[in-house]
Design a protein around this motif. Sequence first.
Motif: not given
Length: 204
Positions: A98-105
């Motif tokens: 995983x390089x990035x993992x974020x909430x996203x609308x």
Amino acid sequence: CFAVSAAFVLTPQANNEPPLRDSFSLFPSRIDGWSGYFRTLEPDVEEVLGATDYANSAFVGPDSDIPVEFFAAWYHSQTEGEGIHSPEVCLPNGGWEIFSLDPYEVSMPDTVYGTFTVNRAIVEKGFDRQLVYYWFEQRGARMTNDVVAKLSVLRDTMIRGRSDGAMVRFVTRIDPNETVDDATRRLEALMSRVLNILPRYIPE
């Protein structure tokens, strides 16, 4: 004691019959110019997944030969040791990190889902990258946290007599000759089409 007894008596019994839905075996292989094919999971993966029903497909659209993968695992009951897994299981493995993992609308105005939040990840393996969206579809609610989703199962089992639910995931490769925005547009193009018909397979 009276209050506890009354709550127990008045709580609806768990629904032993599956909600009305279509099997993923009926999921179309063509959706608005996108063509796809169904892929069966390995038996040991199916066993770990423990899903009542699942879809594992890859679709190619009219504007790109890079596929977008659609995966959904649906559970009739999540109260007997079966149910959604943690994000580590949802995301690719086999050397992917995983390089990035974020909430996203995301906004899907032409679907019943409207605007909601997904988990948006970029995973890497060497020089290869993939864009991943996933969330937990829980009886008409979209959730990004597996712990919250599991707690909602306890609530809805008592209040609604339902413990069904699903995990939904979309994945596409990020080509070296394109930007993340290009991959995002491709993924969301298929996603909007799938969400138009998804309630037939994952009940609200």
